[in-house]
Design an enzyme around this catalytic site. Structure first.
Site, PDB file in Angstrom:
ATOM      1  N   ARG A  60       0.820  -1.264   0.132  1.00 46.30           N
ATOM      2  CA  ARG A  60       0.162   0.050   0.016  1.00 46.30           C
ATOM      3  C   ARG A  60       0.811   1.333  -0.020  1.00 46.30           C
ATOM      4  O   ARG A  60       0.428   2.371  -0.332  1.00 46.30           O
ATOM      5  CB  ARG A  60      -1.090   0.099   1.074  1.00 46.30           C
ATOM      6  CG  ARG A  60      -1.789   1.288   1.323  1.00 46.30           C
ATOM      7  CD  ARG A  60      -3.000   1.237   1.972  1.00 46.30           C
ATOM      8  NE  ARG A  60      -3.197   0.249   3.132  1.00 46.30           N
ATOM      9  CZ  ARG A  60      -2.530   0.709   4.416  1.00 46.30           C
ATOM     10  NH1 ARG A  60      -1.894   1.682   4.568  1.00 46.30           N
ATOM     11  NH2 ARG A  60      -2.785  -0.373   5.279  1.00 46.30           N
ATOM     12  N   TYR A 113     -12.687  18.613 -15.539  1.00 43.22           N
ATOM     13  CA  TYR A 113     -13.366  17.402 -15.828  1.00 43.22           C
ATOM     14  C   TYR A 113     -14.450  17.141 -14.964  1.00 43.22           C
ATOM     15  O   TYR A 113     -14.427  17.538 -13.847  1.00 43.22           O
ATOM     16  CB  TYR A 113     -12.052  16.466 -15.509  1.00 43.22           C
ATOM     17  CG  TYR A 113     -12.623  14.790 -15.608  1.00 43.22           C
ATOM     18  CD1 TYR A 113     -12.603  14.518 -16.961  1.00 43.22           C
ATOM     19  CD2 TYR A 113     -12.629  14.130 -14.701  1.00 43.22           C
ATOM     20  CE1 TYR A 113     -13.002  12.990 -17.069  1.00 43.22           C
ATOM     21  CE2 TYR A 113     -12.849  12.783 -14.485  1.00 43.22           C
ATOM     22  CZ  TYR A 113     -13.187  12.186 -15.803  1.00 43.22           C
ATOM     23  OH  TYR A 113     -13.603  11.041 -15.795  1.00 43.22           O
ATOM     24  N   ASP A 185      -4.288  20.259 -13.899  1.00 43.06           N
ATOM     25  CA  ASP A 185      -4.319  19.019 -14.374  1.00 43.06           C
ATOM     26  C   ASP A 185      -3.828  18.857 -15.840  1.00 43.06           C
ATOM     27  O   ASP A 185      -4.413  19.564 -16.832  1.00 43.06           O
ATOM     28  CB  ASP A 185      -5.868  18.439 -14.427  1.00 43.06           C
ATOM     29  CG  ASP A 185      -6.021  17.175 -15.026  1.00 43.06           C
ATOM     30  OD1 ASP A 185      -5.521  16.674 -15.764  1.00 43.06           O
ATOM     31  OD2 ASP A 185      -7.330  16.710 -14.798  1.00 43.06           O
ATOM     32  N   LYS A 210      -5.217   8.161 -19.545  1.00 45.09           N
ATOM     33  CA  LYS A 210      -5.568   8.527 -20.719  1.00 45.09           C
ATOM     34  C   LYS A 210      -4.119   8.377 -21.607  1.00 45.09           C
ATOM     35  O   LYS A 210      -3.807   7.521 -22.218  1.00 45.09           O
ATOM     36  CB  LYS A 210      -5.935   9.890 -20.729  1.00 45.09           C
ATOM     37  CG  LYS A 210      -7.083  10.053 -19.573  1.00 45.09           C
ATOM     38  CD  LYS A 210      -8.573   9.420 -20.072  1.00 45.09           C
ATOM     39  CE  LYS A 210      -9.495   9.209 -18.975  1.00 45.09           C
ATOM     40  NZ  LYS A 210      -9.823  10.548 -18.371  1.00 45.09           N
TER      41      LYS A 210
HETATM   42  C1  LIG Z   1     -10.084  11.221 -17.120  1.00 42.77           C
HETATM   43  C2  LIG Z   1      -9.648  12.189 -16.422  1.00 42.77           C
HETATM   44  C3  LIG Z   1      -9.466  12.401 -15.131  1.00 42.77           C
HETATM   45  C4  LIG Z   1      -9.977  11.230 -14.370  1.00 42.77           C
HETATM   46  O1  LIG Z   1      -9.229  10.125 -14.575  1.00 42.77           O
HETATM   47  P1  LIG Z   1      -9.528   8.607 -14.036  1.00 42.77           P
HETATM   48  O2  LIG Z   1      -8.112   7.920 -14.408  1.00 42.77           O
HETATM   49  O3  LIG Z   1     -10.514   8.315 -14.935  1.00 42.77           O
HETATM   50  O4  LIG Z   1      -9.968   8.522 -12.677  1.00 42.77           O
HETATM   51  C5  LIG Z   1      -9.068  13.647 -14.611  1.00 42.77           C
HETATM   52  N1  LIG Z   1      -8.901  14.619 -15.547  1.00 42.77           N
HETATM   53  C6  LIG Z   1      -9.009  14.689 -16.762  1.00 42.77           C
HETATM   54  C7  LIG Z   1      -8.658  15.799 -17.706  1.00 42.77           C
HETATM   55  C8  LIG Z   1      -9.571  13.517 -17.182  1.00 42.77           C
HETATM   56  O5  LIG Z   1      -9.444  13.456 -18.706  1.00 42.77           O
END
Ligand SMILES: *Cc1c(COP(=O)(O)O)cnc(C)c1O
Length: 400
Positions: A60, A113, A185, A210
């Site tokens: 963890r 998001y 982000d 992504k």
């Molecule tokens: C998909 C996404 C997230 C969240 O990510 P997960 O891995 O699905 O939890 C956060 N910010 C952006 C810009 C995203 O495209």
């Protein structure tokens, strides 16, 4: 490894973080499926447990495969430290929970998001955190709100789904002046196209699910920044438990080796598709920061090395038009993810903004006929031909 520091992006994406975790002469990072790490020497065990010696104790907290992933993203973002998470949302929520307490104020934008937006509108207010969401791209308004005082300035650029751009350097300066922690982000841009830390941000967050992983087969998240800022986030995560799984870390690492190749191709494909879409009568609007007519094109040009693989466009006929067009595409997954090697398409009303009413979407500038297009790495001629045949067999819609 000095050479990694000096190396270019593609070299880093291949070599960074790997060597330190190799074992048995293997040239590839092992997937270490072990919950715990044992010690025969009690003193050594103690030293590792209190952090006086490098090593692993319990899955963890840390794991060698996961550490390789953390090192790779840390080096790609030019950061001093990084920690990882089970998902991108875990990275975002754990980071915000580490730094926001009752009575604090956070300034952000309306176009974050969907999941992040839910944290701002649903969860943080319950914890007596004041959330101010500004019009994305209204830099004067954001500056005004920052100047009123805030603990965290949270940005995302480009945004989902209309790919709006925030001037990170300018906002980071305003945040610094107000003593705020500036978080960006960087999921849509990737480190290939943009390094927010270089632009003045304190922390950069990724949904590794992504573009970083790039193959839509593993969930993960990361946050990078200065050591003193990452340590409390790591501590929050090691206790609260949103740990990245070693197998997912391996898949992400493997994907990241081709990050530069993939993103370069996705930049090119997205730009070509955006331009191509403008030639169809059925297309009402195209949103791509690489288009000169995009309202934030200049800022994008200044802070990004490439305009990214994400674009969106709206079609005539609204929902009916989308329902007609999307099933006709051969080279596209109709799904909620993005950043994969395959082209992925989806209506915003079903994907990123499914929780909103049509009126709310309209207020956010998201037409019901808006389609998010995540360009894959297919041959551009095939992608264009695919769109052409789909539009050709589309019915004619007359907008009210
Ligand atoms: C998909 C996404 C997230 C969240 O990510 P997960 O891995 O699905 O939890 C956060 N910010 C952006 C810009 C995203 O495209």
């Amino acid at each position: 490894m000095i050479f990694v520091k000096e190396a270019k992006m593609s070299t880093k994406s291949i070599w960074a973080g790997e060597k330190e975790q190799l074992a048995f002469g293997a040239t590839q990072v092992p997937v270490v499926h072990s919950v715990s790490f044992g010690y025969d020497d009690m003193d050594e065990w103690y030293d590792v447990a209190v952090g006086a010696k490098p090593g692993h104790i319990y899955g963890r907290n840390t794991n060698p495969t996961v550490q390789a992933f953390e090192d790779k993203i840390r080096i790609l973002e030019g950061a001093e430290a990084a920690t990882s998470f089970s998902t991108g949302m875990a990275a975002i929520s754990n980071t915000l929970s580490t730094y926001l307490f009752p009575g604090d104020r956070v300034v952000s934008i309306k176009d974050t998001y969907g999941g992040t937006n839910k944290i701002f509108t649903e969860f943080l207010p319950k914890q007596q955190v004041e959330v101010v969401l500004c019009e994305t791209g209204d830099h004067e308004l954001i500056e005004e709100e920052i100047a009123k005082g805030c603990k965290v300035l949270y940005l995302e650029s480009p945004t989902n789904p209309t790919v709006k751009i925030t001037d990170i350097k300018r906002m980071a300066e305003a945040g610094k002046t107000a003593g705020a922690l500036v978080i960006v982000d960087n999921t849509f841009a990737t480190p290939v196209n943009q390094n927010p830390l270089e632009l003045g941000a304190d922390l950069v967050i990724h949904s590794a699910t992504k573009f970083l992983g790039g193959h839509a087969d593993a969930l993960g998240g990361a946050v990078c920044g200065r050591k003193e800022l990452i340590e409390p986030i790591y501590h929050y995560r090691e206790i609260n438990g949103a740990t990245l799984d070693p197998m997912a870390a391996y898949l992400l690492l493997r994907g990241m080796k081709t990050l530069k190749l993939r993103v370069d191709q996705q930049n090119k494909n997205a730009a070509a598709i955006a331009e191509y879409l403008k030639s169809f009568d059925e297309v009402e609007a195209v949103f791509y920061p690489g288009l000169p007519e995009h309202p934030h094109h200049q800022t994008a040009k200044e802070q990004m090395r490439g305009f990214g693989g994400m674009l969106s466009f709206s079609v005539e006929g609204g929902v009916a038009g989308v329902r007609d067009l999307l099933p006709k595409l051969n080279y596209a997954n109709r799904a909620a993810n993005l950043g994969s090697v395959e082209t992925v398409v989806g209506p915003s009303r079903t994907t990123s903004h499914v929780e909103c009413t049509p009126e709310e979407r309209a207020a956010m500038g998201i037409p019901e006929g808006l389609i998010r297009y995540s360009a894959g790495i297919e041959d551009i001629e095939d992608l264009k031909a695919d769109l052409a045949q789909a539009f050709q067999s589309m019915k004619t819609y007359v907008n009210p």
